[in-house]
Design an enzyme around this catalytic site. Structure first.
Site, PDB file in Angstrom:
ATOM      1  N   TYR A   1     -13.029   4.796 -14.546  1.00  0.00           N
ATOM      2  CA  TYR A   1     -13.122   3.743 -13.536  1.00  0.00           C
ATOM      3  C   TYR A   1     -13.709   2.471 -14.130  1.00  0.00           C
ATOM      4  O   TYR A   1     -13.168   1.374 -13.941  1.00  0.00           O
ATOM      5  CB  TYR A   1     -13.982   4.230 -12.365  1.00  0.00           C
ATOM      6  CG  TYR A   1     -14.048   3.257 -11.224  1.00  0.00           C
ATOM      7  CD1 TYR A   1     -12.980   3.124 -10.341  1.00  0.00           C
ATOM      8  CD2 TYR A   1     -15.173   2.473 -11.009  1.00  0.00           C
ATOM      9  CE1 TYR A   1     -13.029   2.226  -9.291  1.00  0.00           C
ATOM     10  CE2 TYR A   1     -15.236   1.572  -9.962  1.00  0.00           C
ATOM     11  CZ  TYR A   1     -14.162   1.458  -9.097  1.00  0.00           C
ATOM     12  OH  TYR A   1     -14.219   0.556  -8.066  1.00  0.00           O
TER      13      TYR A   1
ATOM     14  N   THR B   1     -16.600   1.638   1.966  1.00  0.00           N
ATOM     15  CA  THR B   1     -15.152   1.749   2.139  1.00  0.00           C
ATOM     16  C   THR B   1     -14.750   3.211   1.967  1.00  0.00           C
ATOM     17  O   THR B   1     -15.539   4.036   1.481  1.00  0.00           O
ATOM     18  CB  THR B   1     -14.381   0.904   1.096  1.00  0.00           C
ATOM     19  OG1 THR B   1     -14.500   1.525  -0.188  1.00  0.00           O
ATOM     20  CG2 THR B   1     -14.893  -0.525   1.052  1.00  0.00           C
TER      21      THR B   1
ATOM     22  N   LYS C   1     -11.809  -1.214 -14.643  1.00  0.00           N
ATOM     23  CA  LYS C   1     -12.282  -2.416 -13.956  1.00  0.00           C
ATOM     24  C   LYS C   1     -12.743  -3.491 -14.941  1.00  0.00           C
ATOM     25  O   LYS C   1     -12.613  -4.697 -14.659  1.00  0.00           O
ATOM     26  CB  LYS C   1     -13.402  -2.045 -12.989  1.00  0.00           C
ATOM     27  CG  LYS C   1     -12.921  -1.214 -11.803  1.00  0.00           C
ATOM     28  CD  LYS C   1     -11.899  -1.964 -10.973  1.00  0.00           C
ATOM     29  CE  LYS C   1     -11.528  -1.258  -9.689  1.00  0.00           C
ATOM     30  NZ  LYS C   1     -10.587  -2.031  -8.854  1.00  0.00           N
TER      31      LYS C   1
ATOM     32  N   VAL D   1       1.487   0.833  -6.529  1.00  0.00           N
ATOM     33  CA  VAL D   1       1.372  -0.432  -7.269  1.00  0.00           C
ATOM     34  C   VAL D   1       1.562  -0.247  -8.768  1.00  0.00           C
ATOM     35  O   VAL D   1       1.824  -1.211  -9.490  1.00  0.00           O
ATOM     36  CB  VAL D   1       0.014  -1.119  -7.009  1.00  0.00           C
ATOM     37  CG1 VAL D   1      -0.107  -1.565  -5.570  1.00  0.00           C
ATOM     38  CG2 VAL D   1      -1.166  -0.230  -7.426  1.00  0.00           C
TER      39      VAL D   1
ATOM     40  N   ASP E   1       0.870  -1.181   0.000  1.00  0.00           N
ATOM     41  CA  ASP E   1       0.000   0.000   0.000  1.00  0.00           C
ATOM     42  C   ASP E   1       0.902   1.224   0.000  1.00  0.00           C
ATOM     43  O   ASP E   1       2.093   1.127   0.312  1.00  0.00           O
ATOM     44  CB  ASP E   1      -0.916   0.000   1.238  1.00  0.00           C
ATOM     45  CG  ASP E   1      -2.191   0.807   1.017  1.00  0.00           C
ATOM     46  OD1 ASP E   1      -2.081   2.022   0.725  1.00  0.00           O
ATOM     47  OD2 ASP E   1      -3.289   0.243   1.116  1.00  0.00           O
TER      48      ASP E   1
ATOM     49  N   ASN F   1      -6.004  -5.922  -5.286  1.00  0.00           N
ATOM     50  CA  ASN F   1      -7.101  -5.108  -4.768  1.00  0.00           C
ATOM     51  C   ASN F   1      -6.913  -3.598  -4.878  1.00  0.00           C
ATOM     52  O   ASN F   1      -7.891  -2.867  -4.981  1.00  0.00           O
ATOM     53  CB  ASN F   1      -7.331  -5.477  -3.292  1.00  0.00           C
ATOM     54  CG  ASN F   1      -8.243  -4.506  -2.593  1.00  0.00           C
ATOM     55  OD1 ASN F   1      -9.438  -4.466  -2.845  1.00  0.00           O
ATOM     56  ND2 ASN F   1      -7.673  -3.700  -1.702  1.00  0.00           N
TER      57      ASN F   1
END
Length: 251
Positions: A146, A181, A150, A57, A38, A83
């Site tokens: 986005y 989240t 994905k 990442v 992270d 993730n």
């Protein structure tokens, strides 16, 4: 569902949200060796051997360091959870290329680099879960970057499943709908809803009621449980699957 204490797992985006919840769930199920990646440090896990890798990442140098460190510490990986991600919104006509690249860089380039490292470090049978999104299947205004990132990540999981099958490596993707989240934080429309409705909880419930037949969003812990299932031997014949967990939003 349980895992051996010798199992070594890689989780990206492990400092919060689904990544943090997945680390905690796997720890509760017996995993004791973690490589957590992270930009922030992930919370500690009691009695676990945790390798903290702080970095972006989407930066290949992060993964050069990570592969060396994981090999030195654990020798190999058994499981991985791809993730880490960022949110973004805006209509195509108004979307800057810089914003497009910001989202695609983390959500797709980062997924590729993570998956590549995991497939190198899982030398035999094992399992990987890619966290995609229902936005990769269902089109909505304002989610071009986005949703595209994905959708591509989900397809990347299917290609990886076919490439890994001959050695017993299973790769699946989970496609959550709304999940409570921190990814919502900082999104202008959500901040407006929080202000208008008086609380974060009320804003999430209003969106869930309007969008999902079940009338609720998932918790990070619920998605973590589904990821743990896909990583476990209980899912031994499941590979290349795109598991929708969206409360019926995509119906």
């Amino acid at each position: 569902m349980s895992f051996s204490s010798a199992t070594a797992v890689l989780i990206t985006g492990a400092a919060s949200g689904i990544g943090k919840a997945t680390a905690e769930r796997l720890h509760a199920e017996g995993v004791r060796r973690f490589a957590l990646v992270d930009i922030d440090n992930a919370p500690p896990l009691a009695d676990a051997d945790v390798l903290q890798i702080t970095g972006n990442v989407a930066d290949p140098s992060t993964w050069e360091e990570a592969e060396r460190a994981i090999t030195h510490r654990f020798g190999r990986l058994d499981l991985a959870v791809v993730n880490a991600g960022v949110s973004g919104a805006g209509p195509i006509a108004d979307l800057s290329f810089d914003e497009w690249r910001r989202v695609l860089s983390v959500n797709l380039d980062g997924a590729f680099l993570t998956l590549r490292a995991a497939m190198r470090l899982i030398t035999g049978a094992g399992a990987i879960v890619v966290v995609s999104s229902i936005s990769g299947i269902k089109a909505e205004p304002g989610v071009a970057a986005y949703g595209a990132s994905k959708a591509a990540a989900a397809h990347l999981a299917k290609v990886a499943a076919k490439e890994g099958a001959s050695r017993g490596l299973r790769v699946n993707a989970i496609l959550p709908g709304g999940v409570d989240t921190p990814i919502w934080n900082g999104m202008a429309f959500f901040e407006d809803m929080v202000r208008d409705l008086g609380s974060r909880e009320a804003a999430l419930q209003a969106m869930a009621t309007a969008a999902t037949p079940l009338g609720r969003f998932a918790t990070a812990d619920e998605i973590a449980g589904q990821i743990a299932f896909l990583l476990s031997d209980a899912a031994a014949t499941i590979t290349g699957a795109l598991i929708q967990s969206d409360g019926g939003y995509s119906l």
